[in-house]
Enzyme design. Structure first.
Site, PDB file in Angstrom:
ATOM      1  N   SER A   1     -12.037  19.752  28.130  1.00 26.59           N
ATOM      2  CA  SER A   1     -13.495  19.614  28.119  1.00 26.59           C
ATOM      3  C   SER A   1     -14.201  20.825  28.727  1.00 26.59           C
ATOM      4  O   SER A   1     -15.433  20.837  28.824  1.00 26.59           O
ATOM      5  CB  SER A   1     -13.914  18.340  28.853  1.00 26.59           C
ATOM      6  OG  SER A   1     -13.437  18.348  30.171  1.00 26.59           O
TER       7      SER A   1
ATOM      8  N   ARG B   1     -24.699  22.447  18.526  1.00 30.77           N
ATOM      9  CA  ARG B   1     -25.181  21.525  19.563  1.00 30.77           C
ATOM     10  C   ARG B   1     -25.028  22.176  20.949  1.00 30.77           C
ATOM     11  O   ARG B   1     -23.990  22.747  21.269  1.00 30.77           O
ATOM     12  CB  ARG B   1     -24.393  20.226  19.509  1.00 30.77           C
ATOM     13  CG  ARG B   1     -24.811  19.165  20.543  1.00 30.77           C
ATOM     14  CD  ARG B   1     -23.961  19.206  21.787  1.00 30.77           C
ATOM     15  NE  ARG B   1     -24.305  18.136  22.729  1.00 30.77           N
ATOM     16  CZ  ARG B   1     -23.818  18.034  23.960  1.00 30.77           C
ATOM     17  NH1 ARG B   1     -22.948  18.911  24.413  1.00 30.77           N
ATOM     18  NH2 ARG B   1     -24.181  17.050  24.756  1.00 30.77           N
TER      19      ARG B   1
ATOM     20  N   THR C   1     -17.741  17.781  32.436  1.00 26.78           N
ATOM     21  CA  THR C   1     -18.225  19.110  32.772  1.00 26.78           C
ATOM     22  C   THR C   1     -17.783  19.475  34.170  1.00 26.78           C
ATOM     23  O   THR C   1     -17.762  18.617  35.044  1.00 26.78           O
ATOM     24  CB  THR C   1     -19.775  19.072  32.754  1.00 26.78           C
ATOM     25  OG1 THR C   1     -20.188  18.551  31.501  1.00 26.78           O
ATOM     26  CG2 THR C   1     -20.381  20.429  33.013  1.00 26.78           C
TER      27      THR C   1
ATOM     28  N   THR D   1     -18.692  24.037  30.428  1.00 25.11           N
ATOM     29  CA  THR D   1     -18.149  22.963  29.589  1.00 25.11           C
ATOM     30  C   THR D   1     -17.930  23.445  28.156  1.00 25.11           C
ATOM     31  O   THR D   1     -18.561  24.419  27.719  1.00 25.11           O
ATOM     32  CB  THR D   1     -19.126  21.762  29.557  1.00 25.11           C
ATOM     33  OG1 THR D   1     -18.537  20.674  28.848  1.00 25.11           O
ATOM     34  CG2 THR D   1     -20.431  22.116  28.889  1.00 25.11           C
TER      35      THR D   1
ATOM     36  N   THR E   1     -22.946  15.622  34.940  1.00 27.40           N
ATOM     37  CA  THR E   1     -21.871  15.467  33.968  1.00 27.40           C
ATOM     38  C   THR E   1     -22.192  14.256  33.107  1.00 27.40           C
ATOM     39  O   THR E   1     -23.022  13.432  33.476  1.00 27.40           O
ATOM     40  CB  THR E   1     -20.514  15.301  34.684  1.00 27.40           C
ATOM     41  OG1 THR E   1     -19.470  15.270  33.715  1.00 27.40           O
ATOM     42  CG2 THR E   1     -20.464  14.042  35.516  1.00 27.40           C
ATOM     43  N   GLY E   2     -21.559  14.173  31.968  1.00 27.59           N
ATOM     44  CA  GLY E   2     -21.838  13.056  31.082  1.00 27.59           C
ATOM     45  C   GLY E   2     -22.610  13.512  29.855  1.00 27.59           C
ATOM     46  O   GLY E   2     -22.531  14.677  29.451  1.00 27.59           O
TER      47      GLY E   2
HETATM   48  N1  GLY Z   1     -22.591  17.375  30.041  1.00 27.01           N
HETATM   49  C1  GLY Z   1     -22.022  18.242  29.106  1.00 27.01           C
HETATM   50  C2  GLY Z   1     -22.541  18.120  27.754  1.00 27.01           C
HETATM   51  O1  GLY Z   1     -23.162  17.135  27.392  1.00 27.01           O
HETATM   52  O2  GLY Z   1     -22.322  19.023  26.969  1.00 27.01           O
END
Ligand code: GLY
Length: 337
Positions: free
Chosen positions: A82, A225, A197, A215, A248-249
């Protein structure tokens, strides 16, 4: 060996309260007397990131050098799907990386959707230090990185390519919480390394802060994106007067609330890092949880006095804390659900 003892954040707050001089709790905006250098970062992989940062911070080095060094560790980890070179690619099989870095004096830099560069955090720092800009994206970010002599690499690992080919069979895009957490994420349906992340915050003995966030974003995302991590104020915000926050998330939800900026501003108004993280998470929950019951967002915050707070929607968000007393401590965040 990594110390895997886990505590609730409440016990961390108690420890911090016991070990910090009392005047540092009076107000996060007031200069404190003796300050305690400390590094905090998200997830289990934060332990190794913190150690690298501490190698610099513990010797009185620059807090900015420390956070960059810390972020480079998961970026280089071949088992981390990730963050960085072993991250899972987008829907089209292309690995695009996001990163940001911020100094507590307000300087900041970021790259988004950059390809072929193994250490986006270091390119983000060059954006901050060598250009008048804050954020470079896509081909422009790559062009700048190559001009700065970063090596161009084919980053998609055979394992990531294989995982992408497996995903293509169904092409079902399903974000899942906590993919990096061994207990809650790995192996769960849809949990193949979706979006976690590395967010890392550090404070030195003078109360100077810096933060880094890096990330590969959501696995199998639409090409182009961009999540919260390279957006200053969303995935990362640091202010020497107050403290720092990182997230994060699901990045879209963090961008919608300017999450890390919100946490720091709540701290400026007098909330503790823990209270500020809780308030920011609950704001997201009030607005979005009816639409997505599995939604995961977590915040981690560090005040200039060295106090730590963390809060997430779902269980399973872990964070690592490192200071002169202990280099490898991992905590389970308090969660709303
Ligand atoms: N929190 C990392 C992302 O949504 O890319």
């Amino acid at each position: 060996m990594t110390d895997r003892r886990r505590f609730l954040a409440a016990s961390l707050a108690a420890t911090a309260a016991a070990t910090l001089p009392r005047d540092t709790h009076a107000s996060p905006t007031k200069p404190a007397g003796r300050l305690r250098p400390r590094v905090v970062s998200t997830w289990d992989f934060g332990v190794a990131a913190n150690k690298a940062a501490w190698q610099i911070l513990g010797k009185g080095g620059s807090v900015l050098d420390a956070v960059e060094a810390g972020a480079r560790v998961p970026e280089a980890d071949p088992n981390n799907h990730s963050v960085g070179r072993a991250g899972y690619p987008d829907r089209d099989g292309r690995l695009t990386l996001d990163a940001s870095i911020m100094d507590g004096n307000g300087d900041c830099g970021a790259v988004a959707a950059i390809e072929h560069i193994a250490h986006p955090i270091s390119v983000a720092r060059r954006v901050m230090e060598k250009t008048p800009h804050v954020l470079l994206v896509g081909d422009g970010a790559l062009q700048f990185a190559l001009e700065q002599d970063f090596p161009k690499e084919d980053l998609l690992t055979p394992e990531s390519e294989q995982a992408w080919k497996e995903w293509l069979k169904k092409s079902e895009y399903k974000p899942s919480a906590n993919s990096e957490n061994k207990t809650y994420g790995a192996g769960k349906p849809g949990g193949a390394g979706n979006h976690d992340t590395l967010g890392l915050l550090a404070v030195d003995a003078q109360g100077r802060l810096a933060g880094a966030c890096t990330t590969s974003g959501m696995a199998w995302k639409l090409h182009g994106r961009v999540g919260d991590s390279p957006i200053i104020g969303a995935g990362l915000y640091v202010d020497n007067e107050v403290g720092g926050a990182t997230s994060t998330g699901v990045g879209e939800e963090v961008i919608r609330t300017a999450g890390s900026f919100l946490v720091v501003e709540l701290m400026r108004q007098g909330r503790s890092p823990q209270q500020a993280c809780e308030e920011a998470v609950k704001r997201i929950m009030r607005r979005r949880m009816k639409m997505d019951k599995d939604l995961q967002v977590g915040f981690l915050a560090l005040s200039r006095a060295g106090e730590v707070g963390a809060y997430a929607i779902q269980k399973g968000f872990t964070y690592a804390v490192c200071d002169a007393g202990k280099q490898d401590t991992l905590f389970d965040s308090v969660s709303a659900l």
